[in-house]
Design a protein around this motif. Structure first.
Motif, mmCIF file in Angstrom:
data_model
loop_
_atom_site.group_PDB
_atom_site.id
_atom_site.type_symbol
_atom_site.label_atom_id
_atom_site.label_comp_id
_atom_site.label_asym_id
_atom_site.label_seq_id
_atom_site.Cartn_x
_atom_site.Cartn_y
_atom_site.Cartn_z
ATOM 1 N N LEU A 19 6.401 -1.948 -15.512
ATOM 2 C CA LEU A 19 5.350 -1.591 -14.553
ATOM 3 C C LEU A 19 3.980 -1.522 -15.214
ATOM 4 O O LEU A 19 3.846 -1.075 -16.356
ATOM 5 N N ARG A 20 2.976 -1.922 -14.480
ATOM 6 C CA ARG A 20 1.604 -1.687 -14.928
ATOM 7 C C ARG A 20 1.292 -0.197 -14.793
ATOM 8 O O ARG A 20 1.902 0.505 -13.966
ATOM 9 N N PRO A 21 0.345 0.340 -15.581
ATOM 10 C CA PRO A 21 -0.092 1.721 -15.358
ATOM 11 C C PRO A 21 -0.574 1.894 -13.912
ATOM 12 O O PRO A 21 -1.324 1.069 -13.395
ATOM 13 N N GLY A 22 -0.097 2.936 -13.265
ATOM 14 C CA GLY A 22 -0.421 3.172 -11.868
ATOM 15 C C GLY A 22 0.548 2.526 -10.901
ATOM 16 O O GLY A 22 0.479 2.768 -9.690
ATOM 17 N N GLY A 23 1.456 1.679 -11.420
ATOM 18 C CA GLY A 23 2.434 1.013 -10.557
ATOM 19 C C GLY A 23 3.494 1.978 -10.058
ATOM 20 O O GLY A 23 3.706 3.060 -10.611
ATOM 21 N N LEU A 24 4.179 1.564 -8.997
ATOM 22 C CA LEU A 24 5.145 2.424 -8.324
ATOM 23 C C LEU A 24 6.583 1.977 -8.572
ATOM 24 O O LEU A 24 6.872 0.777 -8.599
ATOM 25 N N LEU A 25 7.457 2.951 -8.743
ATOM 26 C CA LEU A 25 8.903 2.745 -8.758
ATOM 27 C C LEU A 25 9.476 3.397 -7.515
ATOM 28 O O LEU A 25 9.156 4.558 -7.208
ATOM 29 N N VAL A 26 10.330 2.672 -6.790
ATOM 30 C CA VAL A 26 10.962 3.189 -5.587
ATOM 31 C C VAL A 26 12.472 3.177 -5.792
ATOM 32 O O VAL A 26 13.061 2.127 -6.065
ATOM 33 N N VAL A 27 13.088 4.343 -5.679
ATOM 34 C CA VAL A 27 14.543 4.484 -5.791
ATOM 35 C C VAL A 27 15.078 4.918 -4.432
ATOM 36 O O VAL A 27 14.582 5.882 -3.846
ATOM 37 N N VAL A 28 16.068 4.199 -3.939
ATOM 38 C CA VAL A 28 16.703 4.529 -2.655
ATOM 39 C C VAL A 28 18.193 4.709 -2.890
ATOM 40 O O VAL A 28 18.833 3.847 -3.502
ATOM 41 N N GLU A 29 18.737 5.815 -2.428
ATOM 42 C CA GLU A 29 20.182 6.038 -2.496
ATOM 43 C C GLU A 29 20.640 6.695 -1.198
ATOM 44 O O GLU A 29 19.920 7.504 -0.614
ATOM 45 N N MET A 30 21.833 6.337 -0.729
ATOM 46 C CA MET A 30 22.342 6.983 0.461
ATOM 47 C C MET A 30 22.999 8.304 0.103
ATOM 48 O O MET A 30 23.683 8.435 -0.918
ATOM 49 N N VAL B 142 14.638 8.540 -0.440
ATOM 50 C CA VAL B 142 13.738 7.644 -1.174
ATOM 51 C C VAL B 142 12.874 8.469 -2.117
ATOM 52 O O VAL B 142 12.205 9.419 -1.683
ATOM 53 N N TRP B 143 12.923 8.127 -3.396
ATOM 54 C CA TRP B 143 12.033 8.716 -4.396
ATOM 55 C C TRP B 143 10.968 7.683 -4.741
ATOM 56 O O TRP B 143 11.284 6.516 -5.005
ATOM 57 N N VAL B 144 9.712 8.092 -4.745
ATOM 58 C CA VAL B 144 8.629 7.217 -5.174
ATOM 59 C C VAL B 144 7.976 7.860 -6.390
ATOM 60 O O VAL B 144 7.559 9.028 -6.338
ATOM 61 N N ALA B 145 7.908 7.117 -7.489
ATOM 62 C CA ALA B 145 7.361 7.627 -8.742
ATOM 63 C C ALA B 145 6.317 6.628 -9.256
ATOM 64 O O ALA B 145 6.382 5.431 -8.965
ATOM 65 N N ARG B 146 5.385 7.151 -10.013
ATOM 66 C CA ARG B 146 4.301 6.321 -10.537
ATOM 67 C C ARG B 146 4.300 6.328 -12.058
ATOM 68 O O ARG B 146 4.559 7.364 -12.689
ATOM 69 N N ARG B 147 4.011 5.180 -12.633
ATOM 70 C CA ARG B 147 3.782 5.148 -14.086
ATOM 71 C C ARG B 147 2.356 5.620 -14.339
ATOM 72 O O ARG B 147 1.397 5.030 -13.832
ATOM 73 N N PRO B 148 2.183 6.698 -15.105
ATOM 74 C CA PRO B 148 0.812 7.212 -15.382
ATOM 75 C C PRO B 148 -0.052 6.175 -16.085
ATOM 76 O O PRO B 148 0.452 5.314 -16.808
#
Length: 275
Positions: free
Chosen positions: A142-153, A269-275
Motif C-alpha cells: 500500500l501507498r502511505p494513506g492507502g486503505l486496507l479493507v477486510v471483510v469476514e462473515m 468490514v474493517w477499514v484500516a489505513r497505512r499511516p
C-alpha cells in the motif's frame, strides 16, 4: 488479463467457485452498499490501483471496479481454476484490460507488485495459515494513506424458517451452534500489529426476503451442503437425516422447491489505513 497455467480443477475448487458466484448474485445489494461506503471513506482520492487478496472468481474485484470506474485491479489467488473463471468474467464484462490476475500462495513470499491505493481481503484472511504475514505484505504493497479493507462473515447464511426440524424445531440454529468454533476472529489486533491505523469497523446485516433471484434455491442448497460437510459426529442422526432431505430431496420440503426461504447473515468490514 495475464494468462495462468491451466490445471485440472479439483472438486473443492469447482464447488467453491459456484458458491462464490451465487453469493455475488444473491447478495449484490450488500456489495453495492459496502463499496458506496468505501467511496465515502476514500473522499477526494478514489483508488486507481486495487489489490484483491484471495480474489476467487472476482466478486470483490468487479464490485470495486464498477464503483471506481477509473481503477485497475490486480487479483491474487492460489487457484488457477478461480483465476480462469475470473478472466472469463472480466472479458464478459468488458473489463479484461483493467484486471491482471496472478497465481500466488499468499502464505509464501509474494511476487513484486506495484504500489496500490486499496487492498481488498474479503472472506480470505481466515483461510490463511499466517494472516499476520499476509497483512504485513499488504502493508508493504500500500501507498502511505492507502486503505486496507477486510471483510469476514460473522456467521454462515441462514435460509430456513425456525420451525424446520423433524419433531424438533430449530434445525438450522443447531447446525450453526455446532459450527460455532468456526466463527470469524476480531481482526482489529491483527491490523494494528501489522502497522495499520483502524479507520472504521462496521457490521452489515443482511436480511433478504422475496422476491429473490431464480438462483436462491441453489444458493441455499450449495451453502447448506458446505455446512453439512462439517457436521458428521456433531449432531444427532435425526438432525443429519432431516438436513440431508432438505439438501437433496426433490419434494416440496427440499430447498430447491421451498417458497419460504430467506437469507440472513452479518458481515463485518474493517477499514484500516497505512499511516
Amino acid at each position: 488479463m495475464k494468462n495462468q497455467h491451466h490445471s485440472t480443477a479439483g472438486a473443492g475448487d469447482i464447488a467453491m467457485a459456484e458458491l462464490l458466484d451465487l453469493d455475488a448474485e444473491v447478495l449484490h445489494t450488500y456489495l453495492s452498499d459496502v463499496t458506496a461506503w468505501l467511496e465515502e471513506l476514500a473522499g477526494d482520492r478514489p483508488p486507481r490501483r486495487i489489490l484483491d487478496l484471495g480474489s476467487g472468481t472476482g466478486t470483490g474485484t468487479f464490485a470495486l471496479l464498477k464503483r471506481f470506474e477509473r481503477a485497475d485491479a490486480t487479483t491474487l489467488d492460489i487457484s488457477p481454476h478461480m483465476l480462469r473463471l475470473l478472466g472469463d468474467r472480466a472479458r464478459g464484462l468488458g473489463m479484461a484490460d483493467r484486471v491482471r490476475a496472478v497465481q500466488v500462495d499468499l502464505d509464501a513470499a509474494w511476487p513484486a507488485l506495484d504500489t496500490v491505493d486499496l487492498v481488498w481481503a474479503a472472506s480470505s484472511l481466515h483461510h490463511m495459515a499466517d494472516p499476520d504475514h499476509v497483512l504485513t505484505e499488504a502493508f508493504a504493497a500500500l501507498r502511505p494513506g492507502g486503505l486496507l479493507v477486510v471483510v469476514e462473515m460473522d456467521f454462515f447464511p441462514r435460509f430456513l424458517p425456525d420451525d424446520v426440524g423433524l419433531g424438533h424445531p430449530g434445525l438450522e440454529a443447531r447446525c450453526h451452534a455446532a459450527l460455532i468454533a468456526g466463527q470469524s476472529d476480531d481482526w482489529g489486533p491483527h491490523l494494528s500489529r501489522a502497522g495499520f491505523t483502524i479507520e472504521a469497523e462496521r457490521p452489515f446485516a443482511i436480511d433478504l426476503r422475496p422476491p429473490f433471484p431464480a438462483s436462491i434455491g441453489r444458493y441455499a442448497q450449495v451453502s447448506l451442503q458446505r455446512v453439512r460437510s462439517n457436521l458428521d459426529g456433531r449432531m444427532s442422526a435425526d438432525d443429519l437425516a432431516t438436513l440431508d432431505t432438505l439438501i437433496n430431496g426433490d419434494g416440496p420440503e427440499g430447498v430447491l422447491r421451498r417458497d419460504d426461504l430467506t437469507v440472513r447473515t452479518t458481515r463485518t468490514v474493517w477499514v484500516a489505513r497505512r499511516p
